[in-house]
Design an enzyme around this catalytic site. Structure first.
Site, mmCIF file in Angstrom:
data_model
loop_
_atom_site.group_PDB
_atom_site.id
_atom_site.type_symbol
_atom_site.label_atom_id
_atom_site.label_comp_id
_atom_site.label_asym_id
_atom_site.label_seq_id
_atom_site.Cartn_x
_atom_site.Cartn_y
_atom_site.Cartn_z
ATOM 1 N N SER A 297 0.859 -1.378 -0.276
ATOM 2 C CA SER A 297 -0.118 0.076 0.160
ATOM 3 C C SER A 297 0.631 1.080 -0.103
ATOM 4 O O SER A 297 2.245 1.029 0.816
ATOM 5 C CB SER A 297 -0.735 0.254 1.506
ATOM 6 O OG SER A 297 0.145 0.528 2.325
ATOM 7 N N ASP A 298 0.200 2.047 -0.488
ATOM 8 C CA ASP A 298 1.203 3.240 -0.185
ATOM 9 C C ASP A 298 1.273 3.894 0.740
ATOM 10 O O ASP A 298 0.170 3.005 2.037
ATOM 11 C CB ASP A 298 0.261 4.558 -1.073
ATOM 12 C CG ASP A 298 1.681 5.482 -1.120
ATOM 13 O OD1 ASP A 298 2.363 6.296 -0.373
ATOM 14 O OD2 ASP A 298 0.861 6.675 -2.470
ATOM 15 N N CYS A 299 2.126 4.056 1.772
ATOM 16 C CA CYS A 299 1.711 4.867 3.231
ATOM 17 C C CYS A 299 0.903 5.090 4.145
ATOM 18 O O CYS A 299 0.324 6.436 3.728
ATOM 19 C CB CYS A 299 3.477 5.380 3.504
ATOM 20 S SG CYS A 299 4.856 4.792 2.864
ATOM 21 N N ALA A 301 -2.191 3.959 3.603
ATOM 22 C CA ALA A 301 -3.674 4.106 2.618
ATOM 23 C C ALA A 301 -4.343 3.209 2.816
ATOM 24 O O ALA A 301 -5.582 3.120 2.609
ATOM 25 C CB ALA A 301 -2.496 2.864 1.177
#
Ligand SMILES: *[C@@H]1O[C@H](CO)[C@@H](O)[C@H](O)[C@H]1NC(C)=O
Ligand SMILES: *[C@@H]1O[C@H](CO)[C@@H](O)[C@H](O)[C@H]1NC(C)=O
Ligand SMILES: *[C@@H]1O[C@H](CO)[C@@H](O)[C@H](O)[C@H]1NC(C)=O
Ligand SMILES: *[C@@H]1O[C@H](CO)[C@@H](O)[C@H](O)[C@H]1NC(C)=O
Length: 786
Positions: A297-299, A301
């Site tokens: 995931s993006d940070c 997310a």
């Protein structure tokens, strides 16, 4: 000296821990390199307790001391050089700095695939060297391959621009080179020198091996940071199937199908579903695109699924939805790792609530450990020497500095030179004034920069060529809220024979979490350019920095502005690159990888994801493929110090689909639009590849100087099909041309891929009838019939 060096190596080495260290930890089956990656990963997962498994679901994966497994930080960054943004990277060790290549948007402007590949390979060497000294990981979260959809986007600078074909090509070069294909062959030769001899690698094993891991990000439709009440965390991108199929998805599809080992899902929602929890999207990646790597995931997310997107009712639901992509047991696909601790922190209660089973975690861990195994992380200390034992001498080497300089010089775009002010004639120039808040800056790297080894400012670069260089900032900073420093700038400008004004953007105007609202130069910068132009002896040279397009119409038409150059964020060698161009050591050959829109474009809501123009609501469309309004400079624009002529050598005039239509007795494969235009569905054509044809173009350098020319090949349909692009890029190549010589560019055109587009349902269609192939002033009609 040599002794000291060895000591340094061993003292740093001792800090690095590897799994599978003898004597006690190398007997586990997961340490046995002659087993397949999959069985090693299975063995490893089978040995972990549930608690240990949960602690692996974060970028900061915990150690498992009883199995001799050290902690691992998944997050390192390498977009255009080893960057400080990821906690996996540290410059606090033997290696204090790394080569600062230009920001991607400038390197992209070179339109040179071999350059893109060489830069990624060089970054990989530095990454591996830093890993070997305990200063970086093996897994990197680059490249950024979202489409530069809106000129205000703060991270457009990180991307290869607005065109899906260019972005796909860049992604492929980056991923292949960064993951180490160049070194795989070398290693095969070297393998017997690295400890115990092993049996020769099979083809499959060879493909399996990774020097480093690159990541295609951010999946998908992510290109808004912070605009009005919308942030990347709460934004729901409403995307049509049509735009999804022929704009947003192609770069990711290429990136993955060409072997990327990581995909990052983005914060935003897509048509109501947060990207990291979207089973439809993530399924497509695993099943249709055959993705073999891990999904991060993006940070945080995963947290946004609950906190900003309000898609999950509880944190537990958000975690389950991410790990399983939409709570559907059948699919067995989802986000494998969460950047941050949200997933590992909440997993216990998720399991207690029965929303995730241990086998769901096992599935994620198999993906994660498989990538680590492919990277050689469980091959003991051998991982250091795998793909050559790179070390400090390979970082900021003279080769890499030269390559960084080449990337900047090849990318810089000459936008205006009506009066042929450039190039300046060095022996004749007695004095130069350099004005602008960034003129003496050594921070010209853009977002995701590291610590460059020898950064040079523009002023520093020009000072090497001319003895009398006068300098004034003109504005206190890039925001330029005051005219207080104008008088100093005017007085230096008056004294000099030639004046260079450095204007444009830096990270105070555009970056991650920060979009622009205006395309004009910030603050009083325009006023500064005009004021300086009005007092300088000759028409000035305007140098523009930044990744986002600028509306500089005032300067385009002003005879007091002689030349305009765009230098993006040129990196540590930018000052030198610019001076080589200004003094004519190198003729500029870069072309804009994005449309430069006028300020009036900002009336379009940034949140409108539609690519296609819609006259009924006065919507102008986006990018050179669909935008139908005026531009300041179009996509693909860029001048040279010389001139070129183009000649079409060969291209067919007619193509027949007869024999390529799939035999389907029940079905007519020829379709017709309501206004009577014929088309076919690409997936109903057999042997589409054999319809491919070649277009050959000869380009001649008419001038007295050596130069490069980027040849762009476009296509457009003659008939007006609803939803068809204004034109699309179907090929590009960069040719090196000595003075008064010619060279040929040759393009393979695949009608199914290049001459079609997606219909409303996202299915690719190919219109019959006339298609025009365009390159510079050449136009050629190819007629497609049955
Ligand atoms: C590694 O696996 C191979 C193949 O199964 C086996 O023959 C060999 O004994 C194993 N090596 C060790 C050290 O267990
Ligand atoms: C990573 O986790 C370890 C514990 O496993 C902790 O000591 C360390 O501070 C964490 N690092 C970061 C950057 O959060
Ligand atoms: C440019 O900046 C450097 C420090 O980065 C400084 O030493 C130098 O004096 C500056 N040059 C001028 C002309 O102000
Ligand atoms: C493309 O880049 C490579 C690598 O930097 C360089 O050797 C080559 O000359 C470039 N091609 C042109 C035409 O500029």
């Amino acid at each position: 000296m040599i002794l000291l060096f060895l000591q340094l190596i061993s003292s740093t080495d001792s800090k690095i821990q590897y799994p599978c260290q003898p004597p006690q930890h190398n007997s586990y089956p997961f340490c046995n390199a002659s087993l397949s990656t999959n069985s090693r990963a299975q063995f490893l997962v089978s040995l972990l307790t549930l608690d240990e498994k949960i602690q692996q679901l974060s970028d900061n994966a915990s150690a498992v001391p009883r199995l001799g497994i050290p902690p691992y930080e998944w997050w390192s960054e390498s977009l255009h050089g080893i960057a400080v943004n990821g906690p996996g990277v540290s410059f606090d060790g033997v290696i204090k700095c790394a080569t600062g290549f230009p920001q991607v948007i400038l390197t992209a402007a070179s339109f040179n695939r071999s350059l893109w590949s060489a830069v990624a390979a060089a970054i990989a060497v530095e990454a591996k060297a830093m890993f070997n000294y305990g200063q970086a990981g093996l897994t990197y979260w680059a490249p950024n391959i979202n489409i530069f959809r809106d000129p205000r986007w703060g991270r457009g600078q990180e991307t290869p621009g607005e065109d899906p074909m260019v972005t796909s090509a860049f992604a492929v070069e980056y991923v292949r080179a960064f993951q180490g294909q160049y070194y795989a062959a070398a290693e095969r030769r070297d393998q017997f020198r690295l400890g115990q001899p092993r049996k020769a690698l099979t083809e499959e094993e060879d493909v399996d091996k990774l020097m480093l891991s690159a990541c295609c990000k951010h999946f998908i439709a992510y290109d808004l940071e912070n605009w009005g009440q919308f942030t990347r965390y709460n934004f729901n991108a409403v995307v049509t199937d049509q735009d999804m199929a022929d704009t947003y998805q192609p770069p990711f599809k290429s990136c993955i199908q060409q072997g990327a080992s990581c995909l990052m899902c983005s914060y935003n929602g897509v048509n109501g579903i947060p990207a990291c929890a979207d089973s439809g999207l993530l399924q497509k990646v695993r099943k249709e695109w055959n993705f073999k790597g891990y999904i991060t995931s993006d940070c945080d997310a995963v947290a946004t699924i609950y906190e900003y997107q309000n898609y999950a009712k509880t944190p537990e639901d958000a975690v389950a939805m991410a790990l399983k992509a939409g709570l559907n047991y059948e699919y067995l696909t989802g986000t494998d790792i969460n950047c941050g601790t949200y997933m590992s922190r909440n997993m216990k209660s998720v399991i207690r609530e029965g929303k995730v089973l241990e086998k769901d975690i096992d599935r994620a861990l198999l993906n994660l450990f498989s990538v680590q195994l492919r990277l050689g992380l469980f091959d003991g200390e051998l991982v250091k020497n795998r793909f050559r034992g790179f070390g400090p001498r390979d970082v900021c080497s003279s080769d890499h500095k030269k390559l960084a300089l080449e990337a900047a010089t090849q990318g810089i775009v000459l936008l205006k030179n009506d009066l042929k002010i450039l190039p300046l004639d060095k022996p004749v120039i007695s004095s130069l004034a350099v004005v602008g808040p960034l003129a003496n800056s050594t921070e010209l790297g853009g977002g995701y920069t590291g610590i460059p080894c020898n950064p040079k400012s523009i002023l520093g670069g020009l000072q090497e060529h001319v003895t009398n260089v006068y300098y004034a900032t003109g504005c206190v900073d890039v925001a330029c809220y005051s005219t207080d420093k104008f008088s100093e700038a005017l007085s230096v400008a008056k004294q000099a024979e030639h004046v260079v004004v450095v204007a444009g953007l830096d990270l105070s105007q555009e970056k991650e979490d920060h979009d622009r609202y205006s395309l004009l130069l910030p603050g009083y910068q325009m006023k500064l350019v005009n004021a300086v132009a009005s007092v300088s002896k000759r028409p000035l040279i305007l140098v523009l920095t930044g990744g986002g397009p600028l509306d500089v119409s005032f300067a385009v038409g002003d005879p007091h502005v002689g030349s305009i150059l765009w230098i993006g964020y040129p990196g540590e060698t930018g000052g030198k690159a610019l001076s080589e161009i200004i003094f004519g050591h190198y003729s500029p050959g870069g072309k804009l990888p994005m449309t430069w829109y006028p300020e009036s474009f900002t009336r379009v809501p940034m949140t409108d994801m539609n690519m296609r123009a819609d006259p009924s609501r006065n919507y102008p469309g986006r990018t050179h493929r669909f935008y139908n309004g005026d531009t300041v400079y179009p996509f693909g624009y860029g001048l040279s110090y010389t001139s070129f002529t183009y000649k079409l050598l060969s291209a067919p005039s007619k193509l027949s689909l007869e024999g390529f239509l799939q035999a389907r007795p029940q079905k007519n494969i020829l379709y017709q639009t309501s206004n009577g235009l014929d088309y076919v569905h690409v997936d109903e054509l057999t042997y589409c590849e054999s319809l491919r044809f070649e277009v050959q173009i000869s380009v001649t350098n008419k001038g007295d100087i050596d130069a490069s020319e980027v040849v762009l090949l476009f296509a457009k349909g003659l008939e007006l099909f609803e939803g068809s692009p204004e034109r699309q890029l179907i090929g590009f190549d960069r040719l090196g041309l000595l003075a008064h010589t010619s060279a040929e560019a040759s393009f393979m055109v695949d009608p199914c891929e290049h001459l079609g587009f997606a219909d409303k349902h996202g299915n690719r269609i190919l219109p019959l009838g006339d298609h025009i192939i365009i390159s510079q002033d050449l136009e050629h009609v190819v007629s497609i019939g049955l």
